[in-house]
Write a protein that holds these residues in place. Structure first.
Motif, PDB file in Angstrom:
ATOM      1  N   THR A  54     129.659   8.948  34.427  1.00 38.99           N
ATOM      2  CA  THR A  54     129.637   9.137  35.882  1.00 38.99           C
ATOM      3  C   THR A  54     131.054   8.974  36.442  1.00 38.99           C
ATOM      4  OG1 THR A  54     127.362   8.307  35.992  1.00 38.99           O
ATOM      5  CG2 THR A  54     128.627   8.265  38.031  1.00 38.99           C
TER       6      THR A  54
ATOM      7  N   SER B 164     121.359   9.876  38.257  1.00 39.43           N
ATOM      8  CA  SER B 164     121.059  10.141  39.673  1.00 39.43           C
ATOM      9  C   SER B 164     122.359  10.125  40.478  1.00 39.43           C
ATOM     10  CB  SER B 164     120.107   9.064  40.205  1.00 39.43           C
ATOM     11  OG  SER B 164     118.954   8.996  39.380  1.00 39.43           O
ATOM     12  N   ILE B 165     123.254   9.188  40.146  1.00 42.12           N
ATOM     13  CA  ILE B 165     124.543   9.114  40.846  1.00 42.12           C
ATOM     14  C   ILE B 165     125.369  10.364  40.535  1.00 42.12           C
ATOM     15  CG2 ILE B 165     126.710   7.837  41.041  1.00 42.12           C
ATOM     16  CD1 ILE B 165     125.045   5.289  40.369  1.00 42.12           C
ATOM     17  N   THR B 166     125.399  10.741  39.245  1.00 40.93           N
ATOM     18  CA  THR B 166     126.159  11.936  38.874  1.00 40.93           C
ATOM     19  C   THR B 166     125.595  13.164  39.579  1.00 40.93           C
ATOM     20  OG1 THR B 166     126.539  10.957  36.696  1.00 40.93           O
ATOM     21  CG2 THR B 166     126.959  13.324  36.932  1.00 40.93           C
TER      22      THR B 166
ATOM     23  N   THR C  42     128.034   4.618  33.049  1.00 41.01           N
ATOM     24  CA  THR C  42     129.135   4.317  33.973  1.00 41.01           C
ATOM     25  C   THR C  42     130.344   5.177  33.638  1.00 41.01           C
ATOM     26  OG1 THR C  42     128.325   2.035  34.052  1.00 41.01           O
ATOM     27  CG2 THR C  42     130.576   2.440  34.859  1.00 41.01           C
TER      28      THR C  42
END
Lengths: 91, 91
Positions: free
Chosen positions: B16, B67-69, B13
């Motif tokens: 990211t 994956s978000i990054t 978290t």
């Protein structure tokens, strides 16, 4: 089948390497004005926790790159503090 | 004892989240001039490989944040391409 450690090491090498241009640029230009302490501390804490997570999982591909990245971020914080001292007057 | 998954999720978290100011700044200022394609591609490839590494280890704390990054980095590349088109003349 590529070993997962190899994938981890390549991933770690790339994400760590992507910090190097910033450290080099800040060192050569003697300027870190655009880097915010908040972002550096958040990122530093994040990479330190990734390294701890790697220790918990006993996975060197997570420990090694994140420890190096953590070191690079500490270097950036150190440079920012020395190039742009807040409290003392500029000599 | 803190579960290793929790440490991984917090680490993910934070790392990211440290991208968000850059994406927001680029979006608001409509400018990505200072971001180099080379650094973005290296970082994008690195985070994609971290996500693949997470799949290989079946560890969501590695898969999800990376994956978000990766998505954020693709967004930055997309913004850079649209704000600073190379080939076409500026309209």
């Amino acid at each position: 089948m590529i070993s997962n450690a190899l994938v981890g090491y390549i991933a770690g090498t790339l994400t760590t390497a992507s910090f190097l241009p910033q450290v080099w640029h800040s060192f050569r230009s003697r300027s870190c004005r655009d880097l915010s302490y908040a972002m550096l501390f958040v990122m530093g804490t994040g990479t330190a926790l990734w390294a701890i997570y790697g220790v918990m999982l006993q996975r060197w591909p997570i420990i090694l790159p994140n420890s190096i990245t953590f070191g690079l971020i500490c270097t950036l914080i150190g440079m920012k503090a020395s190039y742009h001292p807040r409290a003392k007057e500029r000599r």
